[in-house]
Enzyme design. Structure first.
Site, PDB file in Angstrom:
ATOM      1  N   HIS A   1       0.684  -1.317   0.010  1.00 50.83           N
ATOM      2  CA  HIS A   1       0.131   0.175   0.116  1.00 50.83           C
ATOM      3  C   HIS A   1       0.921   1.320   0.130  1.00 50.83           C
ATOM      4  CE1 HIS A   1      -3.519   2.255   1.302  1.00 50.83           C
ATOM      5  NE2 HIS A   1      -2.681   3.133   1.867  1.00 50.83           N
ATOM      6  N   GLU A   2       1.961   1.241   0.856  1.00 47.94           N
ATOM      7  CA  GLU A   2       2.830   2.520   1.057  1.00 47.94           C
ATOM      8  C   GLU A   2       3.497   2.670  -0.071  1.00 47.94           C
ATOM      9  OE1 GLU A   2       2.216   4.780   3.105  1.00 47.94           O
ATOM     10  OE2 GLU A   2       0.662   3.592   4.209  1.00 47.94           O
TER      11      GLU A   2
ATOM     12  N   HIS B   1       2.125   4.321  -2.924  1.00 45.36           N
ATOM     13  CA  HIS B   1       2.338   6.005  -2.781  1.00 45.36           C
ATOM     14  C   HIS B   1       3.701   6.224  -3.185  1.00 45.36           C
ATOM     15  CE1 HIS B   1      -1.340   6.492  -0.512  1.00 45.36           C
ATOM     16  NE2 HIS B   1      -1.071   5.726   0.146  1.00 45.36           N
TER      17      HIS B   1
ATOM     18  N   ASP C   1      -4.915   7.534  -1.722  1.00 37.73           N
ATOM     19  CA  ASP C   1      -5.679   6.747  -0.678  1.00 37.73           C
ATOM     20  C   ASP C   1      -7.086   6.877  -1.348  1.00 37.73           C
ATOM     21  OD1 ASP C   1      -4.005   5.574   1.295  1.00 37.73           O
ATOM     22  OD2 ASP C   1      -3.985   7.593   2.140  1.00 37.73           O
TER      23      ASP C   1
END
Length: 931
Positions: A158-159, A162, A169
């Site tokens: 998830h990170e 980014h 998000d």
């Protein structure tokens, strides 16, 4: 960082990919595997071998999860873990160019006093790389947090999305629910087929029910979405990666364009997968045809022990004139006496057409060693040609005497001369494993030196020949260890200079705050035989004069060290030129953290690219923080100096508009587009804040992993512990004293700058903070005004259009419904605009949702990019309960306790399960399966 390109000549903004390369990012995609990912542990983190084991386990799990999520395209191949020198030696490898400051992933104490929420420092536009991922030690070792965030490997992916691909998000803590075009309340999410229930978990819920606010059509405060732990939905990783069924990113087929999340706002309603697959990583990367899984990643454990530095200083004929050799001595002496950290090993080499070892490595263990090293700085008149390779080779010889190799060592190369032969040693220097910091002095310094710094992960600075600039001192002062140990770093409080007329004085006030005060020095320089008259007044009224300073009339420098910890408050200095002729007077103030428990306030400045061609615009950044916590409300000024000519002064802003993507994140920025000449430019930032009360931002402002309040499992709600407050009650109003800082942001090189007058090629900046809301049948818009040129000046007009489809606004803006803006006059850039109108679409009863966008137009008829697309909902009341717009049956839920983990009965809509305890608190909830 968004700006319309209006005319082709305006070009495009350089992305943070360039910035990542400039800061030494070493992650490369080799085939299908990421090679060189650096994870660095902060020196303040206590030694814990479990931490290392869990980092390896996390990234190994993440590698396989990422491989499947990217449809067999990429995985993690080789990982480096940088272990701090504060941990015991354990046969770890020696780093080359790796350092804490260059790591893609850092392990450090929490962002605030509370909370272990993983996040990515991400302040670029959609598709741009972030700065780093931050995990806390507790997140990595506390298995209780797995229920809250999901497995660590999934959180890492998830990170990583980014950081690497610049997506955002798909949830929104501030707007957890929204109203659809069908007048239904739904959860802000992607994809929309995730199932769960609404639960009231706060006492603020009216009579314990998840009820609708009649004014907004949304749930009142206290309602939360509790997902089913067992799902069939496969997406999305950027919404709720914790669910075992979630293995994909949202794509065009299931992307939820109605959701008011950051992904939609920042990426113009593109799905996360669309942004990811468009990244440079996938330009030539095809899925693996081999059906087997990729190999698990390999890990290298590295540990840097002592810092080893060699000063390699130019004494060729190019150092003649403009007081260069003396300015070199002043700056290098300040570095040796005040800046370089204790216990570092330092050597000194000089060069012209041949080299000379002025000092072998000496370990700085006391002030006497510092003074001895300073005595070896060059004094002789410069002569001879410039041979940079000779100087570097001799510097390597000095360094090798420490332990036989030069891995992880540093060289500070200062040169003023041209050297066509530097290319001959480029390859050897780059492959040496040494970090090369460069300082180019004057306009003739070899044009290749910045490339040496770039390729080796070093810093690059430029110092002009303006005697009042203090650039040389600023460059040396900015070269710290990069170890993450900010407690030992020297911090520049003040750096100022002025050409002062005879018997006139140069005076300023500088603020020493409570986070600094140890090893505080005030240093004055001048040009004539005798020093100026010095007056320094501390906050208690104590007066220091020339008699208190250590004066060196040969070097033309006076130095005062404040004993102990310097007094907190305003210090006022005045330098009077007692010479008959004008001269440049400067003042430099440095200090260190007052103690080893409270981080000092620091400033890091940089430019979005180290090389640029007109008319591409650039962005200046300054990150102001205390530890990892942002400092808000500061006055930040950037000073950009060319080789000749006057500097450009810019106020940097943290307002969430123009180049500033995230409001109140402590990252201040501004576009820079006006350049006076080709060549090198120097960036310096000055930061000040008055003594005032500042309310800290209540949440992590950057992209982070979602805190899951609980799950439904086997028909029962299992609540996680309440999300810890990131600020304790007593910290809601924090009294922070005033402070002063200056910092060098290095140098950059401009080319293709035209001679004046310029043709207007810069359109207004893209508006990125458009918000829309409705009141009766009226739509109320608000945004921050853009300028005539990017984020400066005043636009000529606005063009506002509406549509029932966000994609129509994005792809066919000119063909959508035009709003009459004849009575709307743009304000000056940075001011808040408010515009109210009645959409024609609202006259149709069955239309309840409208999308709106705006673009600014300047006097030359150049227009900005289309703004972020805002959504306005016309609420159709009444909707007392959720049953008014959802077809599924409604169940009653009774929560016992205060919203913590309790036994809860889920039964049919006609049954209530009552549980009794010694202290009974019954909250009746409304719940349903979501569509």
């Amino acid at each position: 960082m968004s700006c319309g390109d209006g005319a082709a000549a305006a070009g495009w903004l350089l992305t943070l990919l360039t910035l990542a390369a400039a800061r030494g990012a070493a992650v490369l995609l080799q085939g299908n595997g990421y090679d060189g990912l650096l994870v660095a542990i902060n020196p303040q983190v206590p030694e814990d071998q479990k931490l290392l084991a869990n980092i390896k386990e996390m990234i190994t799990e993440a590698s396989f999860y990422l491989f499947n999520a990217t449809q067999r395209r990429v995985y993690f191949q080789n990982i480096k873990i940088l272990i701090p020198a504060t941990w015991k030696e354990n046969s770890y490898g020696k780093p080359k160019h790796e350092s804490y400051e260059k790591a893609e992933v850092i392990v450090a104490a929490p962002y605030w006093k509370h909370g272990d929420e993983p996040y990515t420092l991400q302040y670029g536009e959609c598709g741009n790389m972030g700065k780093y991922i931050h995990f806390t030690p507790n997140f990595l070792v506390n298995d209780d947090l797995i229920d809250v965030y999901g497995s660590r490997g999934r959180v890492f992916v998830h990170e990583w999305a980014h950081l690497r691909w610049g997506v955002f998000d798909e949830y929104n803590n501030e707007k957890p629910f929204y109203i659809t075009g069908q007048n239904q309340v739904k959860v802000t999410r992607c994809a929309s087929d995730l199932t769960g229930i609404y639960v009231c978990e706060k006492k603020s819920c009216t009579e314990g029910n998840c009820v609708i606010n009649q004014l907004t059509g949304l749930f009142k405060e206290g309602c939360a979405f509790i997902p089913e732990r067992t799902q069939t939905a496969k997406s999305s990783i950027m919404y709720m990666q914790s669910l075992s069924s979630v293995v994909e990113f949202c794509n065009e087929s299931n992307h939820n364009r109605e959701a008011p999340n950051l992904q939609n706002r920042m990426c113009d309603y593109r799905s996360t997968w669309d942004v990811i697959i468009s990244s440079m990583d996938f330009n030539n990367t095809l899925p693996r045809t081999n059906t087997s899984l990729p190999p698990p990643p390999t890990f290298s454990l590295l540990q840097k022990r002592d810092r080893v530095i060699c000063l390699v200083l130019d004494v060729s004929h190019s150092m003649n004139g403009d007081d260069r050799i003396n300015r070199l001595r002043q700056a290098a002496e300040l570095y040796l006496l005040q800046v370089v950290e204790d216990n570092s090993y330092v050597g000194i080499v000089t060069f012209n057409n041949k080299g000379e070892i002025r000092s072998q490595l000496r370990q700085i263990v006391n002030k006497d060693i510092r003074k001895q090293l300073a005595s070896y700085l060059p004094t002789a008149a410069p002569s001879g040609g410039t041979n940079i390779c000779v100087g570097l080779q001799l510097g390597f010889e000095v360094i090798k005497k420490q332990d036989g190799n030069i891995y992880g060592s540093e060289i500070i190369l200062l040169t003023a001369g041209e050297d066509s032969g530097i290319i001959e040693c480029f390859s050897n220097v780059i492959n040496s494993g040494s970090i090369i910091h460069t300082i180019a002095l004057g306009p003739s310094a070899a044009k290749e030196v910045e490339q040496l710094a770039h390729e080796t992960g070093g810093l690059a600075f430029f110092a002009s020949d303006r005697l009042d600039s203090n650039d040389l001192i600023d460059g040396f002062s900015a070269i710290s260890s990069g170890s993450g140990d900010t407690f030992s770093h020297s911090i520049q409080i003040e750096s100022a200079g002025e050409r002062t007329e005879s018997y006139k004085q140069f005076s300023r006030t500088v603020t020493i705050d409570s986070t600094v005060g140890k090893d505080t020095f005030f240093v004055v320089t001048w040009q004539t035989a005798e020093p100026p008259k010095i007056t320094l007044l501390d906050p208690n009224g104590k007066n220091y004069t020339n008699m208190d300073f250590e004066v060196n009339t040969v070097l033309q420098v006076a130095r005062l060290q404040i004993p102990g910890i310097a007094e907190v408050g305003e210090w006022t200095y005045a330098l009077m030129n007692t010479h008959l002729s004008p001269q440049a007077l400067t003042m430099t103030v440095t200090s260190r953290a007052a103690n080893f428990t409270i981080p000092a306030i620091t400033v890091k400045a940089h430019i979005s690219s180290d090389r640029n061609e007109y008319p591409r615009s650039m962005v200046v950044y300054a990150q102001v923080s205390q530890g990892l916590s942002p400092i808000l409300g500061a006055n930040v000024t950037a000073i950009i100096k060319p080789e000749t000519g006057d500097p450009l002064i810019l106020e940097l802003l943290d307002n969430g508009a123009g180049s500033d993507i995230v409001k109140n994140d402590g990252v201040y920025s501004r576009y820079i587009y006006s350049f006076s000449e080709n060549g090198r430019y120097n960036l310096k930032v000055r930061v000040q804040r008055a003594n005032k009360t500042v309310r800290p931002h209540p949440t992590v402002p950057w992209s982070h992993s979602m805190y899951i309040p609980g799950y439904i499992e086997n028909g029962k709600i299992q609540m996680n512990p309440p999300r810890p407050s990131v600020i304790s009650n007593e910290d809601i109003q924090t009294r922070v004293g005033g402070f002063s800082r200056t910092a060098s942001g290095g140098s950059f090189i401009m080319s293709a700058v035209p001679t004046r007058p310029y043709t207007d090629v810069f359109p207004p900046c893209k508006i990125i903070d458009l918000h829309a809301r409705t009141a009766n049948d009226m739509m109320i818009l608000s945004w921050t005004a853009s300028g005539d040129d990017l984020d400066q000046g005043q636009a000529a007009s606005y063009e506002i259009r509406t549509s029932e489809s966000p994609l129509e606004l994005r792809d066919n803006f000119d063909k959508t419904m035009l709003v009459n803006t004849s009575d709307l006059t743009p304000q000056h850039a940075g001011y808040k605009e408010i515009f109210v109108f009645k959409p024609e679409a609202f006259a149709t009863e069955n239309i309840t949702i409208i999308y709106v966008a705006v673009r600014a137009i300047d006097k030359a008829s150049l227009h900005s990019d289309v703004s972020n697309i805002a959504q306005a909902v016309k609420f159709v009341s009444p909707m007392d309960y959720l049953t008014g717009n959802i077809e599924n049956s409604v169940s009653r839920i009774v929560l016992l306790g205060f919203g913590l983990i309790t036994a809860i009965c889920l039964i049919t809509s006609a049954t209530i399960c009552a549980l009794k305890k010694r202290k009974k608190v019954v909250i009746t909830e409304t719940a349903t399966n979501l569509l």
